[in-house]
Design a protein around this motif. Structure first.
Motif, PDB file in Angstrom:
ATOM      1  N   ASP A 101      74.960 104.066  71.810  1.00 29.32           N
ATOM      2  CA  ASP A 101      73.899 104.841  72.453  1.00 29.32           C
ATOM      3  C   ASP A 101      73.761 104.336  73.893  1.00 29.32           C
ATOM      4  O   ASP A 101      73.541 103.144  74.106  1.00 29.32           O
ATOM      5  CB  ASP A 101      72.592 104.628  71.681  1.00 29.32           C
ATOM      6  N   PRO A 102      73.877 105.227  74.888  1.00 26.23           N
ATOM      7  CA  PRO A 102      73.744 104.741  76.269  1.00 26.23           C
ATOM      8  C   PRO A 102      72.356 104.187  76.571  1.00 26.23           C
ATOM      9  O   PRO A 102      72.223 103.345  77.466  1.00 26.23           O
ATOM     10  CB  PRO A 102      74.012 105.996  77.118  1.00 26.23           C
ATOM     11  N   ALA A 103      71.336 104.619  75.847  1.00 23.19           N
ATOM     12  CA  ALA A 103      69.972 104.146  76.129  1.00 23.19           C
ATOM     13  C   ALA A 103      69.918 102.630  76.019  1.00 23.19           C
ATOM     14  O   ALA A 103      70.508 102.039  75.110  1.00 23.19           O
ATOM     15  CB  ALA A 103      68.982 104.788  75.155  1.00 23.19           C
ATOM     16  N   GLY A 104      69.247 102.019  76.961  1.00 20.43           N
ATOM     17  CA  GLY A 104      69.101 100.563  76.928  1.00 20.43           C
ATOM     18  C   GLY A 104      70.350  99.809  77.344  1.00 20.43           C
ATOM     19  O   GLY A 104      70.511  98.626  77.023  1.00 20.43           O
ATOM     20  N   TYR A 105      71.234 100.475  78.087  1.00 21.82           N
ATOM     21  CA  TYR A 105      72.533  99.860  78.402  1.00 21.82           C
ATOM     22  C   TYR A 105      72.426  98.657  79.335  1.00 21.82           C
ATOM     23  O   TYR A 105      73.408  97.950  79.533  1.00 21.82           O
ATOM     24  CB  TYR A 105      73.500 100.904  78.995  1.00 21.82           C
ATOM     25  N   THR A 106      71.246  98.406  79.944  1.00 21.14           N
ATOM     26  CA  THR A 106      71.100  97.211  80.790  1.00 21.14           C
ATOM     27  C   THR A 106      70.528  96.023  80.015  1.00 21.14           C
ATOM     28  O   THR A 106      70.370  94.942  80.580  1.00 21.14           O
ATOM     29  CB  THR A 106      70.188  97.495  82.007  1.00 21.14           C
ATOM     30  N   ASP A 107      70.227  96.227  78.744  1.00 23.54           N
ATOM     31  CA  ASP A 107      69.724  95.117  77.928  1.00 23.54           C
ATOM     32  C   ASP A 107      70.872  94.135  77.665  1.00 23.54           C
ATOM     33  O   ASP A 107      71.954  94.563  77.288  1.00 23.54           O
ATOM     34  CB  ASP A 107      69.184  95.687  76.605  1.00 23.54           C
ATOM     35  N   PRO A 108      70.634  92.834  77.855  1.00 22.90           N
ATOM     36  CA  PRO A 108      71.709  91.862  77.607  1.00 22.90           C
ATOM     37  C   PRO A 108      72.285  91.958  76.191  1.00 22.90           C
ATOM     38  O   PRO A 108      73.437  91.565  75.973  1.00 22.90           O
ATOM     39  CB  PRO A 108      71.026  90.503  77.831  1.00 22.90           C
ATOM     40  N   ALA A 109      71.504  92.502  75.244  1.00 21.03           N
ATOM     41  CA  ALA A 109      71.977  92.593  73.862  1.00 21.03           C
ATOM     42  C   ALA A 109      72.734  93.892  73.584  1.00 21.03           C
ATOM     43  O   ALA A 109      73.303  94.062  72.498  1.00 21.03           O
ATOM     44  CB  ALA A 109      70.786  92.476  72.900  1.00 21.03           C
ATOM     45  N   HIS A 110      72.747  94.822  74.550  1.00 21.50           N
ATOM     46  CA  HIS A 110      73.459  96.089  74.354  1.00 21.50           C
ATOM     47  C   HIS A 110      74.972  95.829  74.311  1.00 21.50           C
ATOM     48  O   HIS A 110      75.458  94.938  75.004  1.00 21.50           O
ATOM     49  CB  HIS A 110      73.113  97.041  75.511  1.00 21.50           C
ATOM     50  N   PRO A 111      75.684  96.610  73.503  1.00 17.55           N
ATOM     51  CA  PRO A 111      77.137  96.371  73.395  1.00 17.55           C
ATOM     52  C   PRO A 111      77.855  96.372  74.755  1.00 17.55           C
ATOM     53  O   PRO A 111      78.811  95.612  74.942  1.00 17.55           O
ATOM     54  CB  PRO A 111      77.617  97.535  72.518  1.00 17.55           C
ATOM     55  N   VAL A 112      77.405  97.191  75.705  1.00 19.92           N
ATOM     56  CA  VAL A 112      78.056  97.210  77.018  1.00 19.92           C
ATOM     57  C   VAL A 112      77.897  95.856  77.702  1.00 19.92           C
ATOM     58  O   VAL A 112      78.862  95.292  78.233  1.00 19.92           O
ATOM     59  CB  VAL A 112      77.470  98.328  77.911  1.00 19.92           C
ATOM     60  N   GLN A 113      76.688  95.318  77.690  1.00 20.70           N
ATOM     61  CA  GLN A 113      76.473  94.036  78.383  1.00 20.70           C
ATOM     62  C   GLN A 113      77.128  92.886  77.623  1.00 20.70           C
ATOM     63  O   GLN A 113      77.556  91.904  78.243  1.00 20.70           O
ATOM     64  CB  GLN A 113      74.975  93.777  78.600  1.00 20.70           C
ATOM     65  N   ARG A 114      77.213  93.030  76.312  1.00 20.08           N
ATOM     66  CA  ARG A 114      77.934  91.985  75.558  1.00 20.08           C
ATOM     67  C   ARG A 114      79.413  91.986  75.956  1.00 20.08           C
ATOM     68  O   ARG A 114      80.022  90.927  76.114  1.00 20.08           O
ATOM     69  CB  ARG A 114      77.757  92.201  74.052  1.00 20.08           C
ATOM     70  N   ALA A 115      79.967  93.184  76.160  1.00 19.70           N
ATOM     71  CA  ALA A 115      81.377  93.271  76.593  1.00 19.70           C
ATOM     72  C   ALA A 115      81.546  92.724  78.007  1.00 19.70           C
ATOM     73  O   ALA A 115      82.529  92.037  78.312  1.00 19.70           O
ATOM     74  CB  ALA A 115      81.851  94.729  76.517  1.00 19.70           C
ATOM     75  N   VAL A 116      80.573  93.035  78.890  1.00 17.89           N
ATOM     76  CA  VAL A 116      80.634  92.532  80.266  1.00 17.89           C
ATOM     77  C   VAL A 116      80.559  91.004  80.266  1.00 17.89           C
ATOM     78  O   VAL A 116      81.344  90.331  80.942  1.00 17.89           O
ATOM     79  CB  VAL A 116      79.483  93.137  81.111  1.00 17.89           C
ATOM     80  N   LYS A 117      79.635  90.479  79.483  1.00 20.75           N
ATOM     81  CA  LYS A 117      79.483  89.019  79.425  1.00 20.75           C
ATOM     82  C   LYS A 117      80.762  88.363  78.901  1.00 20.75           C
ATOM     83  O   LYS A 117      81.231  87.351  79.457  1.00 20.75           O
ATOM     84  CB  LYS A 117      78.298  88.660  78.517  1.00 20.75           C
ATOM     85  N   ALA A 118      81.354  88.948  77.865  1.00 19.72           N
ATOM     86  CA  ALA A 118      82.584  88.380  77.299  1.00 19.72           C
ATOM     87  C   ALA A 118      83.712  88.407  78.329  1.00 19.72           C
ATOM     88  O   ALA A 118      84.508  87.461  78.424  1.00 19.72           O
ATOM     89  CB  ALA A 118      82.983  89.148  76.034  1.00 19.72           C
ATOM     90  N   ALA A 119      83.776  89.492  79.120  1.00 19.98           N
ATOM     91  CA  ALA A 119      84.816  89.578  80.149  1.00 19.98           C
ATOM     92  C   ALA A 119      84.606  88.497  81.207  1.00 19.98           C
ATOM     93  O   ALA A 119      85.563  87.831  81.637  1.00 19.98           O
ATOM     94  CB  ALA A 119      84.812  90.975  80.782  1.00 19.98           C
ATOM     95  N   LEU A 120      83.364  88.316  81.637  1.00 19.80           N
ATOM     96  CA  LEU A 120      83.070  87.281  82.640  1.00 19.80           C
ATOM     97  C   LEU A 120      83.398  85.891  82.095  1.00 19.80           C
ATOM     98  O   LEU A 120      84.002  85.061  82.785  1.00 19.80           O
ATOM     99  CB  LEU A 120      81.584  87.336  83.046  1.00 19.80           C
ATOM    100  N   GLU A 121      83.000  85.644  80.844  1.00 18.50           N
ATOM    101  CA  GLU A 121      83.273  84.335  80.250  1.00 18.50           C
ATOM    102  C   GLU A 121      84.770  84.092  80.126  1.00 18.50           C
ATOM    103  O   GLU A 121      85.264  82.994  80.430  1.00 18.50           O
ATOM    104  CB  GLU A 121      82.626  84.239  78.860  1.00 18.50           C
ATOM    105  N   GLY A 122      85.494  85.120  79.703  1.00 18.15           N
ATOM    106  CA  GLY A 122      86.933  84.964  79.522  1.00 18.15           C
ATOM    107  C   GLY A 122      87.645  84.677  80.835  1.00 18.15           C
ATOM    108  O   GLY A 122      88.504  83.800  80.924  1.00 18.15           O
ATOM    109  N   ILE A 123      87.258  85.422  81.867  1.00 21.23           N
ATOM    110  CA  ILE A 123      88.009  85.310  83.117  1.00 21.23           C
ATOM    111  C   ILE A 123      87.615  84.059  83.891  1.00 21.23           C
ATOM    112  O   ILE A 123      88.453  83.439  84.561  1.00 21.23           O
ATOM    113  CB  ILE A 123      87.864  86.614  83.941  1.00 21.23           C
ATOM    114  N   ALA A 124      86.344  83.641  83.782  1.00 19.92           N
ATOM    115  CA  ALA A 124      85.898  82.444  84.513  1.00 19.92           C
ATOM    116  C   ALA A 124      86.084  81.175  83.683  1.00 19.92           C
ATOM    117  O   ALA A 124      85.926  80.071  84.219  1.00 19.92           O
ATOM    118  CB  ALA A 124      84.434  82.586  84.936  1.00 19.92           C
TER     119      ALA A 124
END
Lengths: 337, 337
Positions: free
Chosen positions: B151-174
């Motif tokens: 669901d796109p709603a709430g996509y800026t919440d750190p717990a939303h699947p989009v932000q979880r994917a963003v966080k994982a990408a940042l953690e992986g690359i850094a």
């Protein structure tokens, strides 16, 4: 000498940024009340000395000749936001001297006040020199030239009679010889002379109290202070720090900011002057320092404290209005308990 | 630890302001090439990591599903100035996902590009979320949500699947675990996780070179880099530092700025990543530092030197276009001789 940290910027619970700088709080006799950092190094005062630069407007007789009252004196001391009320006073000042916006040498920029900039764009007109935040000071300079019988052309040249009068007023009030090797060009093309922060603060102490000034100059300073206290909106504009402080404190506090993190003030009742320079040029930090100093130096009632609180520790809000952090004065500036 | 002075601001012949900060230049293997100041302290990367935050747009399959090419990938990595070309790409991205501007959670602000803001005002329309400098990143987030079936709603919440994917990408690359206690809210309401400057630079070294990344992620990074190199105007806008650097250097240099004086970059040929944080949050200083580092780290020809010179020592001009001063990198950043 490394300046101390004066302001910390938090995002969430972490320190995100910090601002270093120097502070001079000096009384009218030149005694240090509070000094932080290097206050002997020359600092460009920029627009913070506009109320002092307005002295020749009175001392030349221009203000009386043109019938200027609070509105015009406040505008001559202003870094305004280009709102319609500001522009109207500037145009009126110019008209009194038989001039128009074409005589202004400050350059054009859009109104700082965003809704006014948008309204100007909607009207199909271009920003002009009257919208420049310094246009009131420049209109004042032009009126001084006319009252002196000097050619207004070239009025921003340091050798022009207007700027010689301005320089003499600054030197007299700050008790310091301004070195032409320390003269540079301000954002509005007027000259700006660097001087030590401690001298700048001393000048504001004398400007605010009249102590140590001849009666003619003390009277001119009192009229400018009264104008800024009566018309704080004209000295800056909607939502601006200087306007908010003076709208609340009236004649108890004069404050005037300049570019590159300079902020000066006077507490007339205490006979104290304040000069702040943030090393990095940040206005947001200079404002927090000034609010913290006012908290510390003035006797406050509950209404004063309520007015100062959001300026001592301003919240940072994002584009959705969410509070994401805050600025805080460092321990060095801790409020009087 | 007091950070060193990185940039000095002169007005006339006098030092007016100075900027302190930290610098990490790290290679893809994690070795320090140049370190100034404290690079272990957590720093919010803000918008500087947008090219890395765009990785899930490719890794989720969203970019391919919606037929995104350079324009869309550059906009997803952008802090744009709200010019019509930027807005058009954002609206196209949203339309591909079956959404419109109402889905954007970044908040509204007028275009950063002043003529575009004036044109918008003249048109009688209000600034909306598409004009927000982060709208391309947010459109990308929404496309990722759609591709994930979330669901796109709430996509800026750190717990939303989009932000979880963003966080994982940042953690992986850094190569660092991001601590949720160091998570705060960015200007556009997306989460921002603080991490050490040295890890941020290491992440950009790997993003720029692909070294140490699995082939899928290395390919995604290469596509984003190629998009930014091909469409530098879309990553920022008219006259902006990142646009100017990438328009000249193409694939040789990726640079991306963030709020509060953060600026990151990659020199893919050298396998080097750069992360800069100015203590006081000044973008003008971070840009001078980056230009000086590029001068020092890249082999330059005459055209490169000519392109960099006005960015290494930018002139300060006033409202009349008069040169009143300049910024200069401090001796610590002196160019290679």
């Amino acid at each position: 000498m490394t300046s101390p940290v004066l302001v910390e910027v938090f995002r969430g619970s972490l320190l995100e940024s910090e601002h270093r700088g120097s502070v001079a709080v000096i009384d009218a006799d030149g005694n240090a009340v509070l000094v932080l950092g290097d206050v002997a190094r020359p600092v460009f005062p920029r627009s913070a000395v506009k109320p002092l630069q307005a002295l020749p407007l009175l001392e030349s007789g221009a203000a009386d000749r043109f019938g200027f009252a609070d509105d015009e004196l406040a505008l001559a001391s202003a870094s305004h936001t280009g709102e319609p009320a500001h522009v109207a006073v500037v145009e009126r000042m110019l008209a009194h001297a038989g001039l128009d916006a074409a005589a202004l040498a400050c350059g054009a920029h859009p109104p700082i006040h965003v809704p006014s900039a948008q309204a100007l764009a909607r009207s199909g007109r271009e920003p002009s020199a009257v919208h420049n935040n310094c246009s009131g000071k420049h209109a004042g300079f032009l009126c001084v030239a006319c009252a002196m019988g000097a050619d207004p052309a070239g009025y921003t040249d340091p050798a022009h009679p207007v700027q010689r009068a301005v320089k003499a007023a600054l030197e007299g009030i700050a008790g310091v010889a301004l070195d032409d090797r320390n003269c540079a060009i301000d954002g509005c093309s007027a000259p700006t002379w660097a001087l030590p922060l401690e001298k700048l603060a001393h000048g504001f102490a004398r400007f605010g109290s009249g102590r140590g000034l001849d009666p003619h100059r003390a009277g001119a300073a009192a009229r400018i202070r009264a104008a800024c206290a009566a018309r704080p909106y004209l000295v800056a504009g909607t939502g601006r720090f200087c306007t908010r402080i003076m709208a609340h404190f009236g004649g108890r506090v004069l404050v005037k900011g300049g570019a590159e993190g300079v902020l000066c003030g006077a507490l007339p009742g205490a006979g104290i002057g304040v000069a702040i320079k943030c090393d990095d040029g940040a206005a947001r930090a200079a404002e927090v320092v000034m609010a913290a100093l006012i908290s510390r130096l003035l006797a406050l009632d509950d209404a004063d404290r309520a007015a100062l609180a959001p300026l001592v520790r301003p919240a940072l809000r994002n584009w959705n209005g969410i509070e994401v952090g805050a600025l805080r004065p460092s321990g060095l500036l801790a409020q009087r308990t």
